[in-house]
Write a protein that holds these residues in place. Sequence first.
Motif, mmCIF file in Angstrom:
data_model
loop_
_atom_site.group_PDB
_atom_site.id
_atom_site.type_symbol
_atom_site.label_atom_id
_atom_site.label_comp_id
_atom_site.label_asym_id
_atom_site.label_seq_id
_atom_site.Cartn_x
_atom_site.Cartn_y
_atom_site.Cartn_z
ATOM 1 N N SER A 91 0.823 -1.224 0.048
ATOM 2 C CA SER A 91 0.091 0.066 -0.071
ATOM 3 C C SER A 91 0.938 1.272 -0.217
ATOM 4 C CB SER A 91 -0.969 -0.040 1.394
ATOM 5 O OG SER A 91 -0.058 0.080 2.326
ATOM 6 N N ASP A 92 2.058 1.199 0.344
ATOM 7 C CA ASP A 92 3.163 2.175 0.180
ATOM 8 C C ASP A 92 3.918 1.884 -1.001
ATOM 9 O OD1 ASP A 92 5.165 4.093 0.366
ATOM 10 O OD2 ASP A 92 5.953 3.182 2.424
ATOM 11 N N LEU A 93 3.385 2.801 -2.055
ATOM 12 C CA LEU A 93 3.941 2.558 -3.378
ATOM 13 C C LEU A 93 5.283 2.976 -3.642
ATOM 14 C CD1 LEU A 93 0.952 4.415 -5.397
ATOM 15 C CD2 LEU A 93 1.308 2.079 -4.865
ATOM 16 N N THR A 94 5.946 3.488 -2.576
ATOM 17 C CA THR A 94 7.346 3.801 -2.680
ATOM 18 C C THR A 94 8.342 2.563 -2.471
ATOM 19 O OG1 THR A 94 7.658 4.403 -0.452
ATOM 20 C CG2 THR A 94 7.047 6.193 -1.857
ATOM 21 N N GLN A 95 7.561 1.588 -1.964
ATOM 22 C CA GLN A 95 8.201 0.279 -1.738
ATOM 23 C C GLN A 95 8.264 -0.706 -2.839
ATOM 24 O OE1 GLN A 95 7.684 -1.587 2.123
ATOM 25 N NE2 GLN A 95 6.517 0.134 2.862
ATOM 26 N N ILE A 96 7.383 -0.115 -3.707
ATOM 27 C CA ILE A 96 7.286 -1.256 -5.113
ATOM 28 C C ILE A 96 8.466 -1.396 -5.715
ATOM 29 C CG2 ILE A 96 5.924 -1.620 -7.163
ATOM 30 C CD1 ILE A 96 4.393 -1.876 -4.807
ATOM 31 N N GLU A 97 9.176 -0.356 -6.126
ATOM 32 C CA GLU A 97 10.513 -0.511 -6.849
ATOM 33 C C GLU A 97 11.491 -1.442 -6.090
ATOM 34 O OE1 GLU A 97 14.000 2.645 -8.668
ATOM 35 O OE2 GLU A 97 12.032 3.186 -8.131
ATOM 36 N N LYS A 98 11.622 -1.317 -4.890
ATOM 37 C CA LYS A 98 12.382 -2.187 -4.139
ATOM 38 C C LYS A 98 12.072 -3.677 -4.322
ATOM 39 C CE LYS A 98 12.078 -2.116 0.351
ATOM 40 N NZ LYS A 98 12.032 -1.441 1.834
ATOM 41 N N ALA A 99 10.872 -3.884 -4.292
ATOM 42 C CA ALA A 99 10.482 -5.286 -4.465
ATOM 43 C C ALA A 99 10.696 -5.805 -5.989
ATOM 44 C CB ALA A 99 9.015 -5.309 -4.369
ATOM 45 N N ILE A 100 10.755 -4.971 -6.999
ATOM 46 C CA ILE A 100 11.009 -5.426 -8.351
ATOM 47 C C ILE A 100 12.477 -5.207 -8.579
ATOM 48 C CG2 ILE A 100 10.627 -4.527 -10.954
ATOM 49 C CD1 ILE A 100 7.757 -3.708 -9.672
ATOM 50 N N ASP A 101 13.321 -4.402 -7.986
ATOM 51 C CA ASP A 101 14.757 -4.160 -8.409
ATOM 52 C C ASP A 101 15.429 -5.448 -8.615
ATOM 53 O OD1 ASP A 101 17.044 -3.207 -8.978
ATOM 54 O OD2 ASP A 101 17.358 -2.527 -6.927
ATOM 55 N N GLY A 102 16.014 -6.102 -9.798
ATOM 56 C CA GLY A 102 16.682 -7.097 -9.798
ATOM 57 C C GLY A 102 16.111 -8.295 -10.143
ATOM 58 N N SER A 103 14.788 -8.101 -10.432
ATOM 59 C CA SER A 103 13.685 -9.323 -10.669
ATOM 60 C C SER A 103 13.675 -9.379 -12.334
ATOM 61 C CB SER A 103 12.352 -8.941 -10.233
ATOM 62 O OG SER A 103 12.521 -8.963 -9.004
ATOM 63 N N GLU A 104 13.872 -10.564 -12.921
ATOM 64 C CA GLU A 104 13.708 -10.796 -14.471
ATOM 65 C C GLU A 104 12.430 -10.694 -14.909
ATOM 66 O OE1 GLU A 104 14.536 -14.460 -17.536
ATOM 67 O OE2 GLU A 104 15.411 -14.702 -15.497
ATOM 68 N N VAL A 105 11.413 -11.366 -14.037
ATOM 69 C CA VAL A 105 10.177 -11.391 -14.189
ATOM 70 C C VAL A 105 9.284 -11.325 -13.054
ATOM 71 C CG1 VAL A 105 8.113 -12.821 -14.942
ATOM 72 C CG2 VAL A 105 10.265 -13.312 -15.978
ATOM 73 N N VAL A 106 8.287 -10.289 -13.061
ATOM 74 C CA VAL A 106 7.415 -9.832 -11.930
ATOM 75 C C VAL A 106 6.279 -10.368 -12.354
ATOM 76 C CG1 VAL A 106 6.653 -7.897 -10.671
ATOM 77 C CG2 VAL A 106 8.736 -7.654 -11.630
ATOM 78 N N TYR A 107 5.779 -11.078 -11.208
ATOM 79 C CA TYR A 107 4.256 -11.574 -11.222
ATOM 80 C C TYR A 107 3.493 -11.110 -10.162
ATOM 81 C CZ TYR A 107 6.207 -15.883 -13.495
ATOM 82 O OH TYR A 107 6.910 -16.674 -14.558
ATOM 83 N N VAL A 108 2.381 -10.292 -11.041
ATOM 84 C CA VAL A 108 1.458 -9.617 -9.897
ATOM 85 C C VAL A 108 0.098 -10.681 -9.851
ATOM 86 C CG1 VAL A 108 -0.285 -7.625 -10.113
ATOM 87 C CG2 VAL A 108 2.263 -7.434 -10.908
ATOM 88 N N VAL A 109 0.163 -11.073 -8.686
ATOM 89 C CA VAL A 109 -1.194 -12.074 -8.221
ATOM 90 C C VAL A 109 -1.754 -11.410 -7.167
ATOM 91 C CG1 VAL A 109 -0.036 -14.096 -9.275
ATOM 92 C CG2 VAL A 109 0.668 -13.305 -7.173
ATOM 93 N N ILE A 110 -1.472 -10.039 -6.875
ATOM 94 C CA ILE A 110 -2.108 -9.474 -5.639
ATOM 95 C C ILE A 110 -3.635 -9.538 -5.600
ATOM 96 C CG2 ILE A 110 -1.865 -7.126 -6.632
ATOM 97 C CD1 ILE A 110 -1.038 -6.415 -3.785
ATOM 98 N N GLY A 111 -4.221 -9.219 -4.594
ATOM 99 C CA GLY A 111 -5.574 -8.989 -4.547
ATOM 100 C C GLY A 111 -5.854 -8.241 -3.286
ATOM 101 N N PHE A 112 -6.762 -7.154 -3.822
ATOM 102 C CA PHE A 112 -6.991 -5.904 -2.925
ATOM 103 C C PHE A 112 -8.588 -6.478 -2.428
ATOM 104 C CE2 PHE A 112 -3.757 -3.665 -5.501
ATOM 105 C CZ PHE A 112 -3.000 -3.486 -4.393
ATOM 106 N N GLU A 113 -9.157 -5.616 -1.364
ATOM 107 C CA GLU A 113 -10.213 -5.970 -0.970
ATOM 108 C C GLU A 113 -11.344 -5.726 -1.921
ATOM 109 O OE1 GLU A 113 -12.792 -4.131 3.231
ATOM 110 O OE2 GLU A 113 -11.007 -3.006 2.237
#
Length: 301
Positions: free
Chosen positions: A120-142
Amino acid sequence: GIVFVMFYAFSIHYMLPVVFFGGAILLSVLTSALSKKVKVIQKNIVSETNALAGSTTESLRNIELVKSLGLTGQEIGRLNNNTYKILALELKKYTSNIRLVSRNPKKVNETDELLPIDVSDLTQIEKAIDGSEVVYVVIGFEYKLRVWQNTWPAFLAETIRACKKHHSKLVFFDNVYMYDQSAIPFMTESAPIHAPSKKGKVRQQLHEMIIREVENNSLNALIARAADFYGPDNKSSALNMMVIDKFMQGKKAQAFGDIHKLHTYTYTPDAAKATALLGNTSDAYNQVWHVPTTKEKLTNL
């Protein structure tokens, strides 16, 4: 008959007809008021039930599915604790460089990289993706319209931006809310997109955001779509709760919608293998895919 009763009652006491008709009017008013209240209560029950069903389905689509997803060394966004045990079954097939992202991630394999973040803190998204070859978005929101409208577009926009910056591929796991009603019952990847619902319009917006980047050659991405789920370890699926659990209890099955309409279901291990395979197949990108579903012609039950 009523006239006779009125005269007879009046002959006994002049107030009896007044009391009789006054009581009838009062009873009519009370009945009307109670009827309206019952309708309001029924409406609330239906609304809450539908929300529960939608929440169950959406959770199943976006979270429970990945219990058997074999996603690469690469990136998995916000999974619940039970997800990891089954994820490990497929993860090792493609890579040993696995990053698990959630509020409280736990290792499945010794080599797993854990990254606790709050998406929910969008500033942390890049940290999660940095260095990833493939990003899988399987998230679910309310499963609430306002939450979807306020959260999904901003989240996906930041995810796309980070993927472009770090040259990561994007695999977006999706549902079928955005298709036009004319796509039923022959729904394919090329079905017209014209969402009939407000939540569907949000999903359509997300589709358009990804496809726009693909058409501009600024992002390698694919969209994998699935129907409602069934399969092992999906105890909270709508099919389990409304059909299987009911039968196990000796009760009648329940269903949302017309039980006489055909309804496709996705077996979770199939969806898992398909999504993992797509994410690791270079020529699968820049298009939409439907993961395998049942060939049997089932009703809504």
